[in-house]
Design an enzyme around this catalytic site. Structure first.
Site, PDB file in Angstrom:
ATOM      1  N   ARG A 138      -6.468  -2.851   9.932  1.00  0.00           N
ATOM      2  CA  ARG A 138      -7.337  -4.185   9.814  1.00  0.00           C
ATOM      3  C   ARG A 138      -6.736  -5.045  11.236  1.00  0.00           C
ATOM      4  O   ARG A 138      -7.193  -5.805  12.045  1.00  0.00           O
ATOM      5  CB  ARG A 138      -7.023  -4.950   8.702  1.00  0.00           C
ATOM      6  CG  ARG A 138      -8.411  -5.187   7.704  1.00  0.00           C
ATOM      7  CD  ARG A 138      -8.125  -6.145   6.739  1.00  0.00           C
ATOM      8  NE  ARG A 138      -6.989  -5.813   5.825  1.00  0.00           N
ATOM      9  CZ  ARG A 138      -7.410  -4.701   4.676  1.00  0.00           C
ATOM     10  NH1 ARG A 138      -8.497  -4.540   4.468  1.00  0.00           N
ATOM     11  NH2 ARG A 138      -6.222  -4.484   3.946  1.00  0.00           N
ATOM     12  N   ARG A 154       1.071  -4.879  -6.018  1.00  0.00           N
ATOM     13  CA  ARG A 154       0.956  -6.184  -5.151  1.00  0.00           C
ATOM     14  C   ARG A 154       1.398  -7.252  -6.295  1.00  0.00           C
ATOM     15  O   ARG A 154       0.853  -7.005  -7.447  1.00  0.00           O
ATOM     16  CB  ARG A 154      -0.102  -6.424  -4.330  1.00  0.00           C
ATOM     17  CG  ARG A 154      -0.319  -5.368  -3.415  1.00  0.00           C
ATOM     18  CD  ARG A 154      -1.664  -5.789  -2.358  1.00  0.00           C
ATOM     19  NE  ARG A 154      -2.270  -4.705  -1.859  1.00  0.00           N
ATOM     20  CZ  ARG A 154      -1.658  -4.126  -0.734  1.00  0.00           C
ATOM     21  NH1 ARG A 154      -0.708  -4.533  -0.176  1.00  0.00           N
ATOM     22  NH2 ARG A 154      -2.259  -2.892  -0.177  1.00  0.00           N
ATOM     23  N   ASP A 174       5.373  -4.971   5.921  1.00  0.00           N
ATOM     24  CA  ASP A 174       6.098  -6.329   6.446  1.00  0.00           C
ATOM     25  C   ASP A 174       5.924  -7.684   5.059  1.00  0.00           C
ATOM     26  O   ASP A 174       7.135  -8.276   4.993  1.00  0.00           O
ATOM     27  CB  ASP A 174       5.779  -6.700   7.630  1.00  0.00           C
ATOM     28  CG  ASP A 174       3.982  -6.993   7.708  1.00  0.00           C
ATOM     29  OD1 ASP A 174       3.411  -6.561   6.868  1.00  0.00           O
ATOM     30  OD2 ASP A 174       3.627  -8.012   8.675  1.00  0.00           O
ATOM     31  N   THR A 202       4.116   2.415   5.568  1.00  0.00           N
ATOM     32  CA  THR A 202       2.674   2.158   5.667  1.00  0.00           C
ATOM     33  C   THR A 202       1.926   2.821   6.702  1.00  0.00           C
ATOM     34  O   THR A 202       2.576   3.149   7.566  1.00  0.00           O
ATOM     35  CB  THR A 202       2.567   0.428   5.868  1.00  0.00           C
ATOM     36  OG1 THR A 202       1.340   0.256   6.194  1.00  0.00           O
ATOM     37  CG2 THR A 202       3.656   0.322   7.220  1.00  0.00           C
ATOM     38  N   GLY A 220       0.978  -1.151   0.120  1.00  0.00           N
ATOM     39  CA  GLY A 220       0.045   0.024   0.133  1.00  0.00           C
ATOM     40  C   GLY A 220       0.699   1.120  -0.104  1.00  0.00           C
ATOM     41  O   GLY A 220       2.036   1.302   0.559  1.00  0.00           O
ATOM     42  N   ASP A 278      -0.390   2.182   8.651  1.00  0.00           N
ATOM     43  CA  ASP A 278      -0.972   1.368   9.733  1.00  0.00           C
ATOM     44  C   ASP A 278       0.055   1.494  10.974  1.00  0.00           C
ATOM     45  O   ASP A 278      -0.492   0.974  12.107  1.00  0.00           O
ATOM     46  CB  ASP A 278      -1.170   0.023   9.438  1.00  0.00           C
ATOM     47  CG  ASP A 278      -2.327  -0.140   8.326  1.00  0.00           C
ATOM     48  OD1 ASP A 278      -3.300   0.862   8.295  1.00  0.00           O
ATOM     49  OD2 ASP A 278      -2.329  -0.859   7.442  1.00  0.00           O
ATOM     50  N   ASP A 335       1.903  -1.000  11.505  1.00  0.00           N
ATOM     51  CA  ASP A 335       1.864  -2.021  12.009  1.00  0.00           C
ATOM     52  C   ASP A 335       3.252  -2.973  11.846  1.00  0.00           C
ATOM     53  O   ASP A 335       3.131  -4.156  11.839  1.00  0.00           O
ATOM     54  CB  ASP A 335       0.701  -2.879  11.427  1.00  0.00           C
ATOM     55  CG  ASP A 335       0.968  -3.036  10.097  1.00  0.00           C
ATOM     56  OD1 ASP A 335       1.920  -2.358   9.321  1.00  0.00           O
ATOM     57  OD2 ASP A 335      -0.027  -3.750   9.155  1.00  0.00           O
TER      58      ASP A 335
HETATM   59  P1  ATP Z   1       0.979  -2.964   3.469  1.00  0.00           P
HETATM   60  O1  ATP Z   1       0.620  -4.018   4.449  1.00  0.00           O
HETATM   61  O2  ATP Z   1       1.147  -1.628   3.549  1.00  0.00           O
HETATM   62  O3  ATP Z   1      -0.086  -2.970   1.986  1.00  0.00           O
HETATM   63  P2  ATP Z   1       2.773  -4.989   2.631  1.00  0.00           P
HETATM   64  O4  ATP Z   1       4.226  -4.645   1.922  1.00  0.00           O
HETATM   65  O5  ATP Z   1       2.569  -5.871   3.892  1.00  0.00           O
HETATM   66  O6  ATP Z   1       2.327  -3.408   2.772  1.00  0.00           O
HETATM   67  P3  ATP Z   1       1.676  -6.855   1.000  1.00  0.00           P
HETATM   68  O7  ATP Z   1       0.701  -7.018   0.176  1.00  0.00           O
HETATM   69  O8  ATP Z   1       1.682  -8.180   2.171  1.00  0.00           O
HETATM   70  O9  ATP Z   1       2.023  -5.481   1.398  1.00  0.00           O
HETATM   71  O10 ATP Z   1       2.807  -7.348   0.181  1.00  0.00           O
HETATM   72  C1  ATP Z   1       3.661  -6.631  -0.833  1.00  0.00           C
HETATM   73  C2  ATP Z   1       4.220  -7.656  -2.042  1.00  0.00           C
HETATM   74  O11 ATP Z   1       5.347  -8.300  -1.386  1.00  0.00           O
HETATM   75  C3  ATP Z   1       3.214  -8.868  -2.375  1.00  0.00           C
HETATM   76  O12 ATP Z   1       2.326  -8.421  -3.427  1.00  0.00           O
HETATM   77  C4  ATP Z   1       4.253  -9.992  -2.674  1.00  0.00           C
HETATM   78  O13 ATP Z   1       4.693  -9.406  -3.987  1.00  0.00           O
HETATM   79  C5  ATP Z   1       5.413  -9.486  -1.749  1.00  0.00           C
HETATM   80  N1  ATP Z   1       5.124 -10.570  -0.706  1.00  0.00           N
HETATM   81  C6  ATP Z   1       4.643 -10.444   0.122  1.00  0.00           C
HETATM   82  N2  ATP Z   1       4.715 -11.472   1.258  1.00  0.00           N
HETATM   83  C7  ATP Z   1       5.712 -12.387   0.643  1.00  0.00           C
HETATM   84  C8  ATP Z   1       6.290 -13.395   0.835  1.00  0.00           C
HETATM   85  N3  ATP Z   1       5.951 -14.159   1.781  1.00  0.00           N
HETATM   86  N4  ATP Z   1       7.261 -13.974   0.135  1.00  0.00           N
HETATM   87  C9  ATP Z   1       7.619 -13.361  -1.076  1.00  0.00           C
HETATM   88  N5  ATP Z   1       6.834 -12.314  -1.655  1.00  0.00           N
HETATM   89  C10 ATP Z   1       6.092 -11.654  -0.582  1.00  0.00           C
END
Ligand code: ATP
Length: 319
Positions: free
Chosen positions: A171, A72, A103, A125, A11, A127, A129
């Site tokens: 969330r 994503r 994360d 992010t 995000g 959040d 979090d």
């Molecule tokens: P936010 O929570 O603010 O949206 P985020 O980085 O946690 O941010 P995610 O959608 O969980 O958002 O992860 C972003 C991208 O990172 C995913 O679309 C994927 O490409 C990659 N990713 C997430 N988890 C994994 C994992 N366990 N292994 C490999 N790639 C991952």
């Protein structure tokens, strides 16, 4: 190390641009070539990248969103997808990567390090979090946005002597609800990390009503459940007019606050320092005003917990 790259993933959050600017400018300051990768891991797999100049990051420190776009990417969750990404980085001669995101993005970053690309994460992010850091980039701006909205709702609430339920983002983490609720003098703050009883909320409302309070604000983190439902429960129990506002994506945008711009500048520059000194597999954190690197394994093994002292304080102050 001669060439590094930066991407934003997950995000978007206000302050991501300030972090990109800090990576690019401090990288160039130290004689590195800095590449921007567009659309997160998805763009990386497609090889969507270009060399950034000092000018490419001019006039962005105050802008929300991310000039690199974010995405994503399901393909990156597979080994085959990640191998394609590594191939693109190697073809371009990129020796280190900075990932600005949440994360999930960091779990992806860890896997890139395992495949031979030194990677550093910068927490971006709204959040807040992410474990192991006091603050993430974008959180302060989101809280300020929510506070501004609640201030406006409060004007109407007191004019019409109504109860307002405001549902905010979060969330899994109640930080936005907690900080904005405390900052706005909410009657009750509902967060996923603490149980609540509707009876207690109603008791607090009645107490306020008895001392002739003209309005009440209840802030609900989306992870607790629907604000609309809580509003209905209150109306059924009290018979008072109760309105619900779901703030939604308005919380993700806007010009970053001074705090977020400075945090992003410090964190982006620190990420470059770590790559230059041969570090990898770490995320940047701020703890007690100090910006530092923490191993992903250590950082992500923790569980994020909001500052529950603030939760207790909010209860005391809304007596
Ligand atoms: P936010 O929570 O603010 O949206 P985020 O980085 O946690 O941010 P995610 O959608 O969980 O958002 O992860 C972003 C991208 O990172 C995913 O679309 C994927 O490409 C990659 N990713 C997430 N988890 C994994 C994992 N366990 N292994 C490999 N790639 C991952």
């Amino acid at each position: 190390m001669k060439k590094i790259a930066v991407l934003t993933s997950g995000g978007d959050a206000p302050g991501m641009n300030a972090a990109i600017r800090a990576v690019v400018r401090s990288g160039i300051y130290y004689g590195l070539d800095v590449y921007g990768i567009f659309r997160g891991y998805s763009g990386l797999i497609q090889g969507e990248m270009k060399k950034l100049t000092l000018g490419s990051v001019g006039d962005i420190i105050h802008r929300g969103g991310t000039i690199l776009y974010t995405a994503r990417c399901e393909e990156f969750r597979t080994e085959a997808g990640r191998l394609k990404a590594v191939e693109k980085l190697k073809q371009a001669g990129i020796e280190g990567l900075i990932v600005i995101g949440g994360d999930g993005s960091f779990r992806g970053a860890q896997k890139l390090t395992q495949l031979g690309i030194p990677t550093i994460g910068v927490p971006g992010t709204i959040d807040n979090d992410i474990p192991s850091t006091d603050f993430t980039i974008g959180f302060d701006t989101a809280v300020n946005t929510v506070i501004r909205c609640i201030d406006q709702i409060r004007d109407t609430a007191s004019s019409h002597e109504r109860t307002y339920v405001v549902e905010v983002m979060g969330r899994d983490a109640g930080d936005i609800a907690l900080w904005s609720g405390l900052g706005d003098g909410a009657e009750s703050i509902l967060i996923p990390e603490a149980h609540y009883h509707i009876d207690e909320i109603i008791h607090r409302l009645r107490r306020g009503y008895e001392r002739d309070k003209k309005h009440s604000i209840i802030v609900v983190a989306e992870g607790v459940g629907s604000g609309v439902k809580i509003g209905e429960q209150i109306k059924e129990s009290t018979g008072w007019e109760t309105r619900v506002t779901v703030l939604g994506h308005i919380q993700r945008g806007g010009s970053p606050t001074a705090f977020d711009r400075i945090l992003a500048s410090r964190m982006g520059a620190k990420a470059v320092d770590l790559l230059r000194s041969g570090q990898k597999d770490q995320m940047i954190a701020i703890r007690n005003q100090d910006v530092m690197g923490i191993d992903f394994d250590v950082a992500l093994a923790q569980k994020h917990i909001p500052n529950m002292d603030l939760y207790e304080l909010a209860k005391i102050l809304s007596i």
